[in-house]
Design a protein around this motif. Structure first.
Motif, PDB file in Angstrom:
ATOM      1  N   LEU A  15       0.871  -1.163   0.000  1.00  0.00           N
ATOM      2  CA  LEU A  15       0.000   0.000   0.000  1.00  0.00           C
ATOM      3  C   LEU A  15       0.913   1.219   0.000  1.00  0.00           C
ATOM      4  O   LEU A  15       1.871   1.265   0.763  1.00  0.00           O
ATOM      5  N   VAL A  16       0.621   2.192  -0.857  1.00  0.00           N
ATOM      6  CA  VAL A  16       1.423   3.408  -0.911  1.00  0.00           C
ATOM      7  C   VAL A  16       0.506   4.600  -0.677  1.00  0.00           C
ATOM      8  O   VAL A  16      -0.468   4.793  -1.400  1.00  0.00           O
ATOM      9  N   GLU A  17       0.818   5.371   0.349  1.00  0.00           N
ATOM     10  CA  GLU A  17       0.076   6.589   0.649  1.00  0.00           C
ATOM     11  C   GLU A  17       0.952   7.792   0.347  1.00  0.00           C
ATOM     12  O   GLU A  17       2.161   7.762   0.577  1.00  0.00           O
ATOM     13  N   VAL A  18       0.324   8.835  -0.160  1.00  0.00           N
ATOM     14  CA  VAL A  18       1.030  10.062  -0.516  1.00  0.00           C
ATOM     15  C   VAL A  18       0.314  11.235   0.141  1.00  0.00           C
ATOM     16  O   VAL A  18      -0.911  11.325   0.086  1.00  0.00           O
ATOM     17  N   ARG A  19       1.100  12.113   0.755  1.00  0.00           N
ATOM     18  CA  ARG A  19       0.535  13.342   1.302  1.00  0.00           C
ATOM     19  C   ARG A  19       1.572  14.447   1.172  1.00  0.00           C
ATOM     20  O   ARG A  19       2.766  14.185   1.032  1.00  0.00           O
ATOM     21  N   LYS A  20       1.083  15.654   1.195  1.00  0.00           N
ATOM     22  CA  LYS A  20       1.968  16.805   1.102  1.00  0.00           C
ATOM     23  C   LYS A  20       2.053  17.450   2.470  1.00  0.00           C
ATOM     24  O   LYS A  20       1.037  17.625   3.152  1.00  0.00           O
ATOM     25  N   GLN A  21       3.283  17.759   2.884  1.00  0.00           N
ATOM     26  CA  GLN A  21       3.493  18.370   4.186  1.00  0.00           C
ATOM     27  C   GLN A  21       4.626  19.378   4.065  1.00  0.00           C
ATOM     28  O   GLN A  21       5.762  19.009   3.781  1.00  0.00           O
ATOM     29  N   GLY A  22       4.288  20.645   4.254  1.00  0.00           N
ATOM     30  CA  GLY A  22       5.303  21.687   4.122  1.00  0.00           C
ATOM     31  C   GLY A  22       5.843  21.708   2.703  1.00  0.00           C
ATOM     32  O   GLY A  22       5.093  21.662   1.731  1.00  0.00           O
ATOM     33  N   LEU A  23       7.156  21.729   2.587  1.00  0.00           N
ATOM     34  CA  LEU A  23       7.813  21.733   1.280  1.00  0.00           C
ATOM     35  C   LEU A  23       8.003  20.330   0.715  1.00  0.00           C
ATOM     36  O   LEU A  23       8.541  20.174  -0.378  1.00  0.00           O
ATOM     37  N   SER A  24       7.574  19.338   1.457  1.00  0.00           N
ATOM     38  CA  SER A  24       7.838  17.952   1.092  1.00  0.00           C
ATOM     39  C   SER A  24       6.584  17.215   0.656  1.00  0.00           C
ATOM     40  O   SER A  24       5.480  17.552   1.062  1.00  0.00           O
ATOM     41  N   ALA A  25       6.802  16.203  -0.140  1.00  0.00           N
ATOM     42  CA  ALA A  25       5.779  15.198  -0.404  1.00  0.00           C
ATOM     43  C   ALA A  25       6.232  13.969   0.371  1.00  0.00           C
ATOM     44  O   ALA A  25       7.382  13.530   0.246  1.00  0.00           O
ATOM     45  N   VAL A  26       5.340  13.444   1.207  1.00  0.00           N
ATOM     46  CA  VAL A  26       5.657  12.275   2.017  1.00  0.00           C
ATOM     47  C   VAL A  26       5.007  11.060   1.373  1.00  0.00           C
ATOM     48  O   VAL A  26       3.797  11.035   1.141  1.00  0.00           O
ATOM     49  N   VAL A  27       5.817  10.077   1.076  1.00  0.00           N
ATOM     50  CA  VAL A  27       5.354   8.842   0.454  1.00  0.00           C
ATOM     51  C   VAL A  27       5.595   7.719   1.462  1.00  0.00           C
ATOM     52  O   VAL A  27       6.722   7.540   1.930  1.00  0.00           O
ATOM     53  N   THR A  28       4.529   6.988   1.790  1.00  0.00           N
ATOM     54  CA  THR A  28       4.631   5.929   2.789  1.00  0.00           C
ATOM     55  C   THR A  28       4.250   4.592   2.168  1.00  0.00           C
ATOM     56  O   THR A  28       3.061   4.303   1.994  1.00  0.00           O
ATOM     57  N   PRO A  29       5.253   3.793   1.802  1.00  0.00           N
ATOM     58  CA  PRO A  29       4.955   2.442   1.342  1.00  0.00           C
ATOM     59  C   PRO A  29       4.805   1.518   2.555  1.00  0.00           C
ATOM     60  O   PRO A  29       5.585   1.606   3.510  1.00  0.00           O
ATOM     61  N   ALA A  30       3.805   0.657   2.520  1.00  0.00           N
ATOM     62  CA  ALA A  30       3.575  -0.283   3.613  1.00  0.00           C
ATOM     63  C   ALA A  30       3.480  -1.683   3.037  1.00  0.00           C
ATOM     64  O   ALA A  30       2.671  -1.930   2.143  1.00  0.00           O
ATOM     65  N   GLY A  31       4.326  -2.567   3.518  1.00  0.00           N
ATOM     66  CA  GLY A  31       4.314  -3.940   3.042  1.00  0.00           C
ATOM     67  C   GLY A  31       5.623  -4.311   2.389  1.00  0.00           C
ATOM     68  O   GLY A  31       6.692  -3.940   2.871  1.00  0.00           O
ATOM     69  N   GLU A  32       5.541  -5.027   1.288  1.00  0.00           N
ATOM     70  CA  GLU A  32       6.717  -5.560   0.602  1.00  0.00           C
ATOM     71  C   GLU A  32       6.932  -4.858  -0.736  1.00  0.00           C
ATOM     72  O   GLU A  32       6.042  -4.840  -1.581  1.00  0.00           O
ATOM     73  N   LEU A  33       8.122  -4.297  -0.908  1.00  0.00           N
ATOM     74  CA  LEU A  33       8.491  -3.611  -2.142  1.00  0.00           C
ATOM     75  C   LEU A  33       9.427  -4.530  -2.917  1.00  0.00           C
ATOM     76  O   LEU A  33      10.569  -4.771  -2.510  1.00  0.00           O
ATOM     77  N   ASP A  34       8.921  -5.066  -4.011  1.00  0.00           N
ATOM     78  CA  ASP A  34       9.707  -6.007  -4.807  1.00  0.00           C
ATOM     79  C   ASP A  34       9.318  -5.900  -6.276  1.00  0.00           C
ATOM     80  O   ASP A  34       8.599  -4.979  -6.678  1.00  0.00           O
ATOM     81  N   HIS A  35       9.778  -6.840  -7.065  1.00  0.00           N
ATOM     82  CA  HIS A  35       9.532  -6.848  -8.507  1.00  0.00           C
ATOM     83  C   HIS A  35       8.040  -6.739  -8.836  1.00  0.00           C
ATOM     84  O   HIS A  35       7.655  -6.046  -9.778  1.00  0.00           O
ATOM     85  N   HIS A  36       7.207  -7.372  -8.050  1.00  0.00           N
ATOM     86  CA  HIS A  36       5.773  -7.406  -8.335  1.00  0.00           C
ATOM     87  C   HIS A  36       5.036  -6.140  -7.907  1.00  0.00           C
ATOM     88  O   HIS A  36       3.958  -5.853  -8.422  1.00  0.00           O
ATOM     89  N   THR A  37       5.600  -5.388  -6.974  1.00  0.00           N
ATOM     90  CA  THR A  37       4.900  -4.228  -6.425  1.00  0.00           C
ATOM     91  C   THR A  37       5.602  -2.901  -6.709  1.00  0.00           C
ATOM     92  O   THR A  37       5.083  -1.841  -6.347  1.00  0.00           O
TER      93      THR A  37
END
Length: 125
Positions: A15-37
């Motif tokens: 699951l990937v969540e994206v939000r904007k905070q201040g000057l940054s974009a915060v990206v939060t991947p949750a789970g397994e990051l691999d070839h399939h995801t």
């Protein structure tokens, strides 16, 4: 400070969540990051860069696993963010994920923070 989720993508293992905070974009991947995801992370990172967000903070606190494909997604985003005058900051990596970055030497090319708060406080970088 915008703390709302402005986008998300989900697969059975990531699951990937994206939000904007201040000057940054915060990206939060949750789970397994691999070839399939990997595309579930690549697409929002590229979209943020295309929309002028050059400072990306990847909150790794919920990332359980990252293989070489996931590492390459982050390295590609780093190159594009650097070219746009920004960067990719990694925050709150779990030991298993941090080990992949240590073994490959990738921890030397990213700005790594112990916490998300520290990454967001360092908006000069």
């Amino acid at each position: 400070m915008d703390r709302g989720t402005v986008g998300s993508a989900q697969s059975g293992r990531l699951l990937v969540e994206v939000r904007k905070q201040g000057l940054s974009a915060v990206v939060t991947p949750a789970g397994e990051l691999d070839h399939h995801t990997a595309d579930l992370l690549r697409e929002p990172l590229e979209d943020l860069l295309a929309h002028g967000y050059a400072r990306l903070v990847v909150d790794c606190s919920r990332l359980e696993f990252c293989d070489s494909t996931g590492l390459n997604v982050l390295l590609g985003a780093r190159l594009k963010a650097d070219a746009a005058g920004g960067g990719v900051h990694l925050a709150a990596m779990k030991p298993a994920v941090a080990r992949v970055f240590e073994i490959t030497g990738a921890d030397a090319v990213f700005t790594v923070h112990d916490t998300l708060g520290a990454a967001l406080a360092d908006e000069s970088g």
